[in-house]
Scaffold this active site. Structure first.
Site, PDB file in Angstrom:
ATOM      1  CB  CYS A 288     115.304  68.284  32.442  1.00 48.81           C
ATOM      2  SG  CYS A 288     116.923  68.998  32.658  1.00 48.81           S
TER       3      CYS A 288
ATOM      4  CE  LYS B 198     131.722  70.071  28.609  1.00 47.13           C
ATOM      5  NZ  LYS B 198     130.696  69.486  29.454  1.00 47.13           N
TER       6      LYS B 198
HETATM    7  C1  UDX Z   1     112.834  71.964  31.876  1.00 48.93           C
HETATM    8  C2  UDX Z   1     112.067  72.809  32.895  1.00 48.93           C
HETATM    9  O1  UDX Z   1     111.220  73.732  32.182  1.00 48.93           O
HETATM   10  C3  UDX Z   1     113.037  73.544  33.817  1.00 48.93           C
HETATM   11  O2  UDX Z   1     112.320  74.259  34.816  1.00 48.93           O
HETATM   12  C4  UDX Z   1     113.921  72.499  34.490  1.00 48.93           C
HETATM   13  O3  UDX Z   1     114.843  73.095  35.384  1.00 48.93           O
HETATM   14  C5  UDX Z   1     114.673  71.715  33.430  1.00 48.93           C
HETATM   15  O4  UDX Z   1     113.718  71.089  32.543  1.00 48.93           O
HETATM   16  P1  UDX Z   1     114.105  72.449  29.592  1.00 48.93           P
HETATM   17  O5  UDX Z   1     114.396  70.993  29.555  1.00 48.93           O
HETATM   18  O6  UDX Z   1     115.189  73.413  29.285  1.00 48.93           O
HETATM   19  O7  UDX Z   1     113.545  72.859  31.028  1.00 48.93           O
HETATM   20  O8  UDX Z   1     112.948  72.699  28.515  1.00 48.93           O
HETATM   21  P2  UDX Z   1     111.427  73.152  28.525  1.00 48.93           P
HETATM   22  O9  UDX Z   1     111.328  74.555  28.131  1.00 48.93           O
HETATM   23  O10 UDX Z   1     110.737  72.752  29.776  1.00 48.93           O
HETATM   24  O11 UDX Z   1     110.872  72.267  27.310  1.00 48.93           O
HETATM   25  C6  UDX Z   1     110.963  70.844  27.340  1.00 48.93           C
HETATM   26  C7  UDX Z   1     110.353  70.232  26.118  1.00 48.93           C
HETATM   27  O12 UDX Z   1     108.951  70.430  26.066  1.00 48.93           O
HETATM   28  C8  UDX Z   1     110.898  70.796  24.790  1.00 48.93           C
HETATM   29  O13 UDX Z   1     111.089  69.705  23.897  1.00 48.93           O
HETATM   30  C9  UDX Z   1     109.784  71.695  24.301  1.00 48.93           C
HETATM   31  O14 UDX Z   1     109.770  71.836  22.907  1.00 48.93           O
HETATM   32  C10 UDX Z   1     108.558  70.925  24.794  1.00 48.93           C
HETATM   33  N1  UDX Z   1     107.357  71.772  24.977  1.00 48.93           N
HETATM   34  C11 UDX Z   1     107.387  72.828  25.855  1.00 48.93           C
HETATM   35  C12 UDX Z   1     106.188  71.456  24.293  1.00 48.93           C
HETATM   36  O15 UDX Z   1     106.142  70.486  23.513  1.00 48.93           O
HETATM   37  N2  UDX Z   1     105.076  72.226  24.504  1.00 48.93           N
HETATM   38  C13 UDX Z   1     105.070  73.273  25.361  1.00 48.93           C
HETATM   39  O16 UDX Z   1     104.015  73.922  25.493  1.00 48.93           O
HETATM   40  C14 UDX Z   1     106.262  73.591  26.056  1.00 48.93           C
END
Ligand code: UDX
Length: 436
Positions: free
Chosen positions: A262, A39
């Protein structure tokens, strides 16, 4: 402030690289360290190992100005004033987060950097970890040289740069007031509120934020089940709920549920922290239960349309855990595909970002039987049904006439509610969404 030299432990990972590039963009000298030599080698050449909008540009700029350097020699961090620890905290078999990478990173730093320096814990760690690490430093007689500050990151994939540069809040926790203030001052835009607090509060703010987002999604998915049974439309219901400013419109998109590196991992870790403390966490457990149910539900929806799935040909659109990223870590698509294959379904997969050669090879090792399509139309060609698992905008923009011609049977099972049922039925599709 700009005189500070900053170090990033885990600088080749998603969080570490966004931090390194953004901090260099803000004018700091940054040494991004990672154990992964391959990397680091490609990063030195400006080749980014992951997809994050805007990141490549910032990395190139940082290399050009000389403010951003990549290294796999820990010695390069011997003189940093502040070291950001952005390493992984993967789930152990019991669900609790494994903090050994954090501990190792700190140990490596302590060996080369004689201090004084601040170690900033960015990663999501179980409540009590910062205090535990601090105690260890005190025990080896180094607390006058090293301060531990908790400064959780709130970066979402796909919007990482914006989340970093325009944060909704800055949370800094610790007992060394001067160190806490220094970390907050590194980057706090005037618009961002700052919460100065203790380690445990900072750790819990991060966990509770992710758990709340996950709970909001499971809540709307639970409402979606009733909406489905009563022929309602969850997209309209979500809008109606979200217009209440006390609730807000975000994270109310029903579908196949949340996934990614996450939300699920942090939720599991939090539940385990309750268990370890002899406490119950009924809401969190239900959040996880509902989320798993959604993954089973989408397969049931397919069975509703096709009957027995053994030998049926299905095109799957979307591998990434959400649009805007090529990340497959803990993506819901993996268990859904595994389930389909276990039922004897022939699966052809498309994803615009997450189907590069390395990821294909990784997936093929797990599921030797899957086939690949280079476009959503190829994924549809001759199939009994098409299944949408990731809300990529290009899927919403597909030409429905072409799609219908390609499919052997015009069946669309939509795990992300990208279309309106009426519109699809008018086009001659059998359309099954989630809660619509
Ligand atoms: C998340 C948090 O949002 C962020 O603040 C933290 O630091 C890391 O974890 P991330 O994992 O990048 O971020 O994705 P996020 O946008 O939260 O979406 C997570 C999952 O939820 C995705 O699979 C998304 O498709 C799903 N989701 C999101 C839904 O099913 N419905 C929604 O309304 C929003």
């Amino acid at each position: 402030m700009w005189g500070y030299k900053l170090g990033i432990m885990g600088g080749g990972g998603h969080i570490g690289l966004v931090h390194a590039a953004c901090l260099a963009f803000l004018g700091y000298r940054v040494a991004a360290y990672d154990l992964d030599t391959a990397k680091i080698k490609s990063l030195k050449q400006g080749i980014i190992p992951l997809y994050e909008p805007g990141l490549e540009k910032l990395v190139h700029e940082g290399i050009k100005t000389g403010l951003l350097g990549f290294t796999n020699h820990i010695n390069s961090l011997r003189d940093v004033d502040i070291a950001y620890i952005c390493v992984g905290t993967p789930a152990l078999p019991d669900g609790l987060a494994d903090i050994s990478q954090v501990e190792n990173a700190l140990e490596e730093l302590v060996q080369v950097n004689k201090g004084p320096f601040i170690a900033v814990i960015k990663c999501t760690v179980p409540v009590g970890t910062n205090r535990k690490l601090s105690r260890r430093i005190k025990d080896i007689g180094l607390s006058h040289k090293i301060s531990i500050v908790s400064n959780p990151e709130f970066l979402a994939e796909g919007t990482g740069i914006e989340d970093f540069l325009k944060p909704s809040r800055i949370v800094v926790g610790g007992v060394d007031r001067e160190a806490v203030a220094k970390v907050a001052a590194i980057h706090t835009p005037p618009s961002a509120p700052v919460i100065h607090t203790g380690w445990e509060n900072a750790e819990l703010i991060k966990h509770a934020s992710n758990a709340f987002l996950a709970t909001k999604i499971s809540f709307i998915n639970e409402i979606a089940s009733l909406s489905e049974a009563q022929e309602g439309d969850i997209t309209i219901i979500s809008k109606g709920i979200g217009l209440d400013p006390r609730i807000g419109p975000y994270f109310l998109e029903a579908g196949v549920g949340f996934s990614g590196p996450c939300l699920e991992k942090d939720l599991l870790s939090l539940i385990n922290q309750y268990n370890a403390a002899g406490e119950e966490a009924p809401i969190l457990k239900a959040t996880l239960y509902v989320n798993n149910q959604r993954r089973r539900q989408i397969v049931k929806n397919l069975e509703k349309a096709l009957g027995n799935l053994n030998g049926k040909n299905v095109g799957v659109l979307g591998l990434a855990f959400k649009p805007g990223t090529d990340d497959l870590r803990d993506s819901h698509s993996i268990p859904v595909i595994r389930h389909l294959l276990s039922l004897g379904t022939v699966v052809t997969v498309h994803d615009p970002m997450a189907a590069n050669e390395a990821k294909k090879a990784w997936l093929m090792r797990q599921f030797p039987g899957i086939l690949w399509a280079s476009s959503p139309y190829f994924a549809a060609e001759g199939k009994d049904a098409l299944l949408i698992l990731t809300a990529w905008p290009e899927y919403q923009e597909m030409d429905l006439d072409i799609l219908k011609q390609k499919l052997a049977r015009p069946i669309l099972v939509d795990g992300r509610n990208l279309f309106k049922r009426v519109q699809m039925e008018e086009q001659g599709f059998e359309y099954i969404g989630m809660g619509i």
